[in-house]
Design a protein around this motif. Structure first.
Motif, PDB file in Angstrom:
ATOM      1  N   PRO A  39     -61.068 -21.651   2.187  1.00 58.84           N
ATOM      2  CA  PRO A  39     -60.830 -21.231   0.793  1.00 58.84           C
ATOM      3  C   PRO A  39     -59.949 -19.986   0.699  1.00 58.84           C
ATOM      4  CG  PRO A  39     -63.142 -21.727   1.150  1.00 58.84           C
ATOM      5  CD  PRO A  39     -62.497 -21.761   2.494  1.00 58.84           C
ATOM      6  N   LEU A  40     -60.033 -19.109   1.697  1.00 60.89           N
ATOM      7  CA  LEU A  40     -59.238 -17.881   1.675  1.00 60.89           C
ATOM      8  C   LEU A  40     -57.750 -18.158   1.869  1.00 60.89           C
ATOM      9  CD1 LEU A  40     -61.554 -15.502   3.731  1.00 60.89           C
ATOM     10  CD2 LEU A  40     -61.506 -15.947   1.276  1.00 60.89           C
ATOM     11  N   ALA A  41     -57.421 -19.322   2.431  1.00 63.69           N
ATOM     12  CA  ALA A  41     -56.013 -19.684   2.570  1.00 63.69           C
ATOM     13  C   ALA A  41     -55.371 -19.937   1.215  1.00 63.69           C
ATOM     14  CB  ALA A  41     -55.874 -20.922   3.455  1.00 63.69           C
ATOM     15  N   TRP A  42     -56.202 -20.179   0.194  1.00 56.93           N
ATOM     16  CA  TRP A  42     -55.702 -20.427  -1.154  1.00 56.93           C
ATOM     17  C   TRP A  42     -55.479 -19.148  -1.943  1.00 56.93           C
ATOM     18  CZ3 TRP A  42     -54.732 -25.368  -3.122  1.00 56.93           C
ATOM     19  CH2 TRP A  42     -55.166 -26.427  -2.322  1.00 56.93           C
ATOM     20  N   ILE A  43     -55.754 -17.987  -1.344  1.00 55.16           N
ATOM     21  CA  ILE A  43     -55.638 -16.731  -2.082  1.00 55.16           C
ATOM     22  C   ILE A  43     -54.238 -16.526  -2.673  1.00 55.16           C
ATOM     23  CG2 ILE A  43     -55.592 -14.211  -1.807  1.00 55.16           C
ATOM     24  CD1 ILE A  43     -58.071 -14.426  -0.093  1.00 55.16           C
ATOM     25  N   PRO A  44     -53.154 -16.718  -1.906  1.00 51.43           N
ATOM     26  CA  PRO A  44     -51.811 -16.539  -2.514  1.00 51.43           C
ATOM     27  C   PRO A  44     -51.579 -17.460  -3.706  1.00 51.43           C
ATOM     28  CG  PRO A  44     -51.642 -16.606  -0.126  1.00 51.43           C
ATOM     29  CD  PRO A  44     -53.041 -17.011  -0.455  1.00 51.43           C
ATOM     30  N   ILE A  45     -52.039 -18.712  -3.595  1.00 50.55           N
ATOM     31  CA  ILE A  45     -51.856 -19.663  -4.692  1.00 50.55           C
ATOM     32  C   ILE A  45     -52.720 -19.269  -5.884  1.00 50.55           C
ATOM     33  CG2 ILE A  45     -52.165 -22.074  -5.394  1.00 50.55           C
ATOM     34  CD1 ILE A  45     -51.503 -22.888  -2.547  1.00 50.55           C
ATOM     35  N   ALA A  46     -53.945 -18.810  -5.617  1.00 49.11           N
ATOM     36  CA  ALA A  46     -54.840 -18.385  -6.701  1.00 49.11           C
ATOM     37  C   ALA A  46     -54.234 -17.221  -7.473  1.00 49.11           C
ATOM     38  CB  ALA A  46     -56.208 -18.000  -6.135  1.00 49.11           C
ATOM     39  N   ILE A  47     -53.665 -16.260  -6.752  1.00 48.55           N
ATOM     40  CA  ILE A  47     -53.043 -15.117  -7.416  1.00 48.55           C
ATOM     41  C   ILE A  47     -51.797 -15.548  -8.179  1.00 48.55           C
ATOM     42  CG2 ILE A  47     -51.900 -12.898  -7.014  1.00 48.55           C
ATOM     43  CD1 ILE A  47     -53.762 -12.463  -4.664  1.00 48.55           C
TER      44      ILE A  47
END
Length: 203
Positions: free
Chosen positions: A53-61
Motif C-alpha cells: 500500500p505504501l507504494a501507492w503514496i505518490p499516486i495518493a498524493i
C-alpha cells in the motif's frame, strides 16, 4: 495535545477500514460463490496483491494531495485485498452439502443466504476483519509520516525533526502500541461473542 493526534489517526483508520469492508466483503463473497467470477478476477487480484500500500503514496498524493483523503485511500488499499481474499476463501469453504440441503428444503435464495451461507462464512470473516484492522493501523502510521500533517505518524516524524523531542517520539510509539492492543482486544471480544452465539444456536 496528544489526543488530537490520536483522534486524527483513528478517524482515518475508521473510514478507510469501513469503506474497504463495505466493498471487499460483498465482492469477495460473490467471487467465491461463483466459480466463473473467481476465474475472471483471480489474475487481477494476484497482480495487485504483492504491491505494498505504501507504494501507492505518490499516486495518493497526486490524486488527493496532502491530507486526510490520501491517508484514507492508502488505508483502504491496505485493507481491501486482505478482506477480499478472506471473503473469497470463506465463501469457497462453505460445504456444498449445506447449500444443497437448503435448496432441497425449498429455501428461497434470500433465506438460503441468511440461514446457511451467512452463518457459515461469518466466523472466518470476523477473523479476517481482526487481522486486517491491525494492517490498517500499521498503514495509517506509515502514511501519516509522508502524506499528511497530523496524526501519530506525523507526530513521530515531526518530533524527530525537532531534534530533541525524543520524549514525543517515545510517547507516540507507546500510544501506537497501546491503541493497536485495544483494537485487537475489541475484535477478539466480538469474535468470542459470535463464537458463543454460534455454539448456542447449534445446541
Amino acid at each position: 495535545m496528544l489526543i488530537k493526534y490520536v483522534v486524527a489517526s483513528l478517524f482515518r483508520v475508521t473510514w478507510g477500514f469501513l469503506l474497504a469492508a463495505a466493498l471487499a466483503i460483498p465482492l469477495g463473497l460473490m467471487i467465491g460463490y461463483y466459480r466463473r467470477a473467481e476465474m475472471a478476477f483471480n489474475p487481477i487480484i494476484q497482480i495487485l496483491r504483492p504491491i505494498s500500500p505504501l507504494a501507492w503514496i505518490p499516486i495518493a498524493i497526486l490524486w488527493f494531495g496532502v491530507g486526510d483523503l490520501a491517508a484514507v485511500f492508502l488505508i483502504f488499499l491496505g485493507s481491501f485485498l486482505p478482506l477480499l481474499l478472506t471473503a473469497i476463501s470463506a465463501a469457497q469453504s462453505v460445504p456444498a452439502v449445506y447449500v444443497n440441503a437448503g435448496r432441497n428444503f425449498g429455501l428461497r435464495p434470500t433465506r438460503l443466504l441468511s440461514r446457511i451461507f451467512y452463518p457459515a462464512v461469518l466466523p472466518q470473516l470476523i477473523v479476517g476483519l481482526r487481522i486486517t484492522l491491525g494492517i490498517a493501523w500499521l498503514v495509517v502510521v506509515a502514511a501519516e509520516m509522508i502524506a499528511v500533517n497530523s496524526g501519530l505518524g506525523f507526530l513521530i516524524v515531526d518530533a524527530r525533526n525537532a531534534g530533541n523531542r525524543y520524549d514525543l517520539v517515545a510517547a507516540g510509539m507507546v500510544i501506537i502500541g497501546v491503541i493497536g492492543l485495544l483494537l485487537d482486544m475489541g475484535m477478539r471480544s466480538i469474535e468470542k461473542v459470535r463464537s458463543l452465539r454460534w455454539g448456542y444456536s447449534e445446541d
